[in-house]
Design a protein around this motif. Structure first.
Motif, PDB file in Angstrom:
ATOM      1  N   GLU A 108       0.825  -1.206   0.000  1.00 24.75           N
ATOM      2  CA  GLU A 108       0.000   0.000   0.000  1.00 24.75           C
ATOM      3  C   GLU A 108       0.860   1.257   0.000  1.00 24.75           C
ATOM      4  N   LEU A 109       1.919   1.265   0.803  1.00 24.65           N
ATOM      5  CA  LEU A 109       2.802   2.431   0.844  1.00 24.65           C
ATOM      6  C   LEU A 109       3.540   2.625  -0.478  1.00 24.65           C
ATOM      7  N   SER A 110       3.959   1.541  -1.101  1.00 24.55           N
ATOM      8  CA  SER A 110       4.621   1.644  -2.406  1.00 24.55           C
ATOM      9  C   SER A 110       3.680   2.239  -3.446  1.00 24.55           C
ATOM     10  N   ALA A 111       2.422   1.818  -3.414  1.00 27.93           N
ATOM     11  CA  ALA A 111       1.442   2.358  -4.354  1.00 27.93           C
ATOM     12  C   ALA A 111       1.223   3.848  -4.108  1.00 27.93           C
ATOM     13  N   LEU A 112       1.176   4.254  -2.845  1.00 28.48           N
ATOM     14  CA  LEU A 112       1.020   5.675  -2.533  1.00 28.48           C
ATOM     15  C   LEU A 112       2.211   6.489  -3.031  1.00 28.48           C
ATOM     16  N   ILE A 113       3.400   5.962  -2.848  1.00 29.97           N
ATOM     17  CA  ILE A 113       4.601   6.663  -3.299  1.00 29.97           C
ATOM     18  C   ILE A 113       4.610   6.783  -4.819  1.00 29.97           C
ATOM     19  N   GLU A 114       4.271   5.696  -5.506  1.00 26.14           N
ATOM     20  CA  GLU A 114       4.232   5.738  -6.968  1.00 26.14           C
ATOM     21  C   GLU A 114       3.195   6.741  -7.465  1.00 26.14           C
ATOM     22  N   ARG A 115       2.046   6.787  -6.798  1.00 24.58           N
ATOM     23  CA  ARG A 115       1.013   7.735  -7.202  1.00 24.58           C
ATOM     24  C   ARG A 115       1.473   9.173  -6.965  1.00 24.58           C
ATOM     25  N   ALA A 116       2.147   9.420  -5.848  1.00 25.50           N
ATOM     26  CA  ALA A 116       2.644  10.760  -5.554  1.00 25.50           C
ATOM     27  C   ALA A 116       3.703  11.184  -6.571  1.00 25.50           C
ATOM     28  N   VAL A 117       4.580  10.267  -6.945  1.00 28.14           N
ATOM     29  CA  VAL A 117       5.612  10.579  -7.938  1.00 28.14           C
ATOM     30  C   VAL A 117       4.970  10.876  -9.289  1.00 28.14           C
TER      31      VAL A 117
END
Length: 129
Positions: A108-117
């Motif tokens: 979930e955190l990886s997905a959030l980071i990718e979305r933010a980038v």
């Protein structure tokens, strides 16, 4: 160096390897999902071991997790007996299974980071034009 890696940690690592193999190969329950043993914490007196598992695939709903934990709790005696045969321990710890949510949380955190980038790239691209 021996103090950095205690006996209980070595036993926990060995139990993790053995339990991973046993759950995959020896438990024949068709209801059991794809289980991964992520860690084993062994008490200092070797009386109890907390086994952390994750459930891979579509079976990550709360009901499926509970069902898999229940199956493992029912098979704990069998697994303990098999551990006793494969490991050279005077007494095999009682097994307590728990769900390890860290893998799901990491995804979930990886997905959030990718979305933010991705959003940052969109905003940066618009600002240059």
């Amino acid at each position: 160096m021996a103090k950095d890696y205690s006996r209980t940690q070595r036993i926990g690592d060995q139990m993790q390897r053995e339990l991973s193999f046993l759950i995959q190969r020896e438990i024949k329950d068709p209801r059991l999902g794809m289980i991964t043993v992520t860690a084993v914490e062994v008490a200092r007196d070797l009386s109890h071991a907390k086994v952390f598992i994750t459930v891979m695939g579509k079976e990550d709903s709360a009901d499926e997790i509970e069902r898999n934990l229940e199956i493992l709790h029912e098979a704990a005696g069998f697994l303990r007996m098999q551990l006793g045969k494969s490991m050279k321990l005077r007494s095999v710890p009682q097994l307590h299974f728990s769900y390890d949510a860290s893998v799901r949380r990491g995804v979930e955190l990886s997905a959030l980071i990718e979305r933010a980038v991705a959003e940052d790239r969109l905003h940066t691209g618009k600002g240059e034009e």
